[in-house]
Each structure stands twice: as C-alpha cells, then as structure tokens.
Design a protein around this motif. Structure first.
Motif, PDB file in Angstrom:
ATOM      1  N   GLY A 216       3.136  -1.383  -6.227  1.00  0.00           N
ATOM      2  CA  GLY A 216       2.491  -2.150  -5.162  1.00  0.00           C
ATOM      3  C   GLY A 216       3.413  -2.379  -3.984  1.00  0.00           C
ATOM      4  O   GLY A 216       2.984  -2.301  -2.823  1.00  0.00           O
ATOM      5  N   ARG A 217       4.709  -2.658  -4.256  1.00  0.00           N
ATOM      6  CA  ARG A 217       5.662  -2.869  -3.162  1.00  0.00           C
ATOM      7  C   ARG A 217       5.835  -1.605  -2.332  1.00  0.00           C
ATOM      8  O   ARG A 217       5.852  -1.655  -1.093  1.00  0.00           O
ATOM      9  CB  ARG A 217       7.016  -3.326  -3.731  1.00  0.00           C
ATOM     10  CG  ARG A 217       7.024  -4.762  -4.222  1.00  0.00           C
ATOM     11  CD  ARG A 217       8.440  -5.230  -4.472  1.00  0.00           C
ATOM     12  NE  ARG A 217       9.091  -4.467  -5.540  1.00  0.00           N
ATOM     13  CZ  ARG A 217       9.041  -4.807  -6.833  1.00  0.00           C
ATOM     14  NH1 ARG A 217       8.346  -5.873  -7.218  1.00  0.00           N
ATOM     15  NH2 ARG A 217       9.669  -4.074  -7.738  1.00  0.00           N
TER      16      ARG A 217
ATOM     17  N   ARG B 124       2.565  -0.915  -0.356  1.00  0.00           N
ATOM     18  CA  ARG B 124       2.394  -1.846   0.765  1.00  0.00           C
ATOM     19  C   ARG B 124       3.356  -1.514   1.904  1.00  0.00           C
ATOM     20  O   ARG B 124       3.015  -1.652   3.080  1.00  0.00           O
ATOM     21  CB  ARG B 124       2.611  -3.273   0.270  1.00  0.00           C
ATOM     22  CG  ARG B 124       1.997  -4.346   1.143  1.00  0.00           C
ATOM     23  CD  ARG B 124       1.829  -5.677   0.406  1.00  0.00           C
ATOM     24  NE  ARG B 124       2.826  -5.888  -0.623  1.00  0.00           N
ATOM     25  CZ  ARG B 124       2.549  -6.010  -1.918  1.00  0.00           C
ATOM     26  NH1 ARG B 124       1.301  -5.934  -2.352  1.00  0.00           N
ATOM     27  NH2 ARG B 124       3.508  -6.210  -2.800  1.00  0.00           N
TER      28      ARG B 124
ATOM     29  N   ALA C 100      -0.886  -2.577   3.165  1.00  0.00           N
ATOM     30  CA  ALA C 100      -1.864  -3.338   2.391  1.00  0.00           C
ATOM     31  C   ALA C 100      -1.646  -3.050   0.914  1.00  0.00           C
ATOM     32  O   ALA C 100      -1.099  -2.007   0.541  1.00  0.00           O
ATOM     33  CB  ALA C 100      -3.291  -2.976   2.800  1.00  0.00           C
ATOM     34  N   ALA C 101      -2.059  -3.971   0.054  1.00  0.00           N
ATOM     35  CA  ALA C 101      -1.894  -3.811  -1.384  1.00  0.00           C
ATOM     36  C   ALA C 101      -2.889  -2.788  -1.925  1.00  0.00           C
ATOM     37  O   ALA C 101      -3.961  -2.589  -1.347  1.00  0.00           O
ATOM     38  CB  ALA C 101      -2.089  -5.150  -2.076  1.00  0.00           C
TER      39      ALA C 101
END
Length: 296
Positions: free
Chosen positions: A87-88, A91, A96-97
């Motif tokens: 996710g990091r 993003r 965005a996630a």
C-alpha cells in the motif's frame, strides 16, 4: 550502449517482482552496473530504481482495478510481503490507496515501458579531450547539499557565498596541478540518484598527492586514472548543464569509454562579472568501454 539499455529494460520487465541482477547483465554486456545506472538515469530522466517502482505499480494497478484477487495476493505477486508495504509503494506512485483505486477506478499514474533509440543529429558540438592523470587531491570547503538537476543550486550558492572573498584567492594560490583554478566538485552521489538526494559539494582546488592539506580545509583523495574533459562556453549554468546531458545522449553512446566511480569536477576557466556566462571544463572519470589487456 543504446542496445545495452534496451536489454536492461527487458530484464527489468522480466523481473518486476524482484530485483534484477544488474551486475550479471553488465558483465555480460562488457560494461559495469555503475555505468549502466548513470546512462539510464541521464537518458531516461529518472533513476532506474524509480522506473522499476513505477513499472511495478503500473502493472499492479491493473490487478487492483480488475478486482479478481484479494490485495494480499496481489501484494505477494508483485514482491511485497504485506498489504501495508504494498500500500505504501502503491500510494507513493498513484497518490491513492489500493482500496480507494479499486473502489473508484483511479487515480492512476501509468509508467509506459521505455525503449531507447539513438538519433544522430550532432546538435551539440562536443569539444572533448581524454586526460590521463596520476593520483591527486581536491582540497577546499565541503558541505552536504541536495542534488538539483536544472538551474542554479541555491544550497551550493549559499555555501560558496558564505566564504570570505580572500578565501577564494587563498584557494587559487594553493592550486598546483590540473584541473587548474577554482573547482566545483560533486562527490558521494549514487549513480542513479534522484533530485534531492544528498551529495558532497566541495569548493576548492586540485593539488598533488604529496601537498600538505591545511587543517581548516576538507580533502578528497582521487586515485589515478583517465578523465573525459568537456569544454563549454555560453550562458551559465544552462550551457554547462546542456553539455552534461549531451555526454550521455551523444558522446558516450558513440565513443569507446564508460564512466567509472569518482567525483565530477567543473573548472571555471573564465566568466562574466555577474556569472551570467562562463567558459567551463567538465571533468568526468572514465575508463575504456572494453578493458585494456594486462601488459604485466
């Protein structure tokens, strides 16, 4: 070199979920990982590590939007051990996630697959010579500053402006070998460093290896070797930066030399009083693209 960079792109594409073995590729191509990374960064306009990250997240985004697999499965498929780490990275590229992109279909930032081509135009006249130099020292005032690719680097500008006027005269008097005169030295920089990465900048001069270093000055030891020396004249720093870019786009692809680790040095030979124009020499450490046979 162009074909080598395209093989590098192919290798990245084949190993998007893992770190490709660049050293093995470079050895097979008769070059070095250092030179490959420097040429990629100069010609692509972004570091290889950033290109890999963007390509990985471009492919991953298609899996996220498709919605056929859970996010952990997608994360593992693309080389991440957890949805948090994935996710990091996601993003950082897309802004965005993954869950938000799966729900809304975007936003998405796509990194197309690169393909390098050489266009021979002769747009930049390269006034170049090869200098074979024994070991020497660079001495002066050093500071850690962030990398700035275009325009005047304000951090370097402040560092130099803080030196008393008489200190410039003192440094020039200490110079006793080539490159001659006051020098702008960049060192300790990764071969594909992105803008903002820290580097060591030294405002100083070159001296022979046995010249004593005053206690109040910093020193960089430079081993013996060959240097490609590029001369530029015109608006400063634009002409110098254009020449620097042209070394990667035009000179290295058509000459039997490659970069080796070491500091890059700019010698200012002449300049206008307001530094709006300047005649400079850019010194880059090089070695033969095909290693020379051992004569021992």
């Amino acid at each position: 070199m162009i074909s080598a960079l395209n093989e590098l792109v192919d290798l990245v594409e084949e190993h998007l979920a893992e770190d490709p073995d660049l050293n093995a590729l470079a050895t097979g191509l008769g070059t070095t990982e250092y030179h490959l990374r420097r040429m990629f960064s100069s010609l692509a306009g972004l570091p290889l590590s950033e290109y890999v990250r963007r390509r990985r997240m471009t492919v991953a985004a298609a899996d996220v939007v498709r919605g056929e697999d859970d996010l952990l499965s997608i994360a593992v498929r693309h080389g991440y051990g957890s949805t948090e780490a994935f996710g990091r990275a996601f993003r950082a590229v897309h802004g965005a996630a993954p869950r938000a992109v799966r729900r809304d279909g975007g936003p998405l930032r796509t990194q197309p697959r690169l393909r390098f081509r050489l266009t021979v135009e002769g747009s930049i006249s390269m006034d170049t010579r090869i200098a074979d130099r024994p070991a020497f020292r660079l001495i002066g005032h050093a500071a850690r500053v962030p990398l700035v690719h275009r325009g005047v680097n304000p951090h370097i500008q402040r560092h130099v402006a803080a030196l008393p006027r008489q200190e410039h005269d003192r440094l020039k008097a200490l110079s006793d070998t080539d490159p001659a005169g006051l020098l702008q030295v960049s060192d300790d920089l990764a071969p594909d460093a992105p803008e903002g990465t820290g580097l060591t900048y030294l405002h100083g001069v070159a001296v022979t290896g046995d010249t004593p270093v005053p206690d109040d000055l910093d020193a960089i030891e430079v081993p013996g070797g060959r240097w490609a020396v590029f001369r530029s004249a015109g608006p400063y720093p634009e002409t110098l930066q254009t020449t620097w870019a042209a070394t990667a786009a035009e000179w290295f692809p058509s000459n039997p030399w490659r970069l080796r680790p070491g500091p890059s040095i700019v010698a200012v030979l002449d300049r206008a009083a307001d530094f709006s124009t300047a005649t400079c020499e850019l010194w880059l450490p090089v070695e033969p693209a095909v290693p020379e046979p051992d004569r021992g």
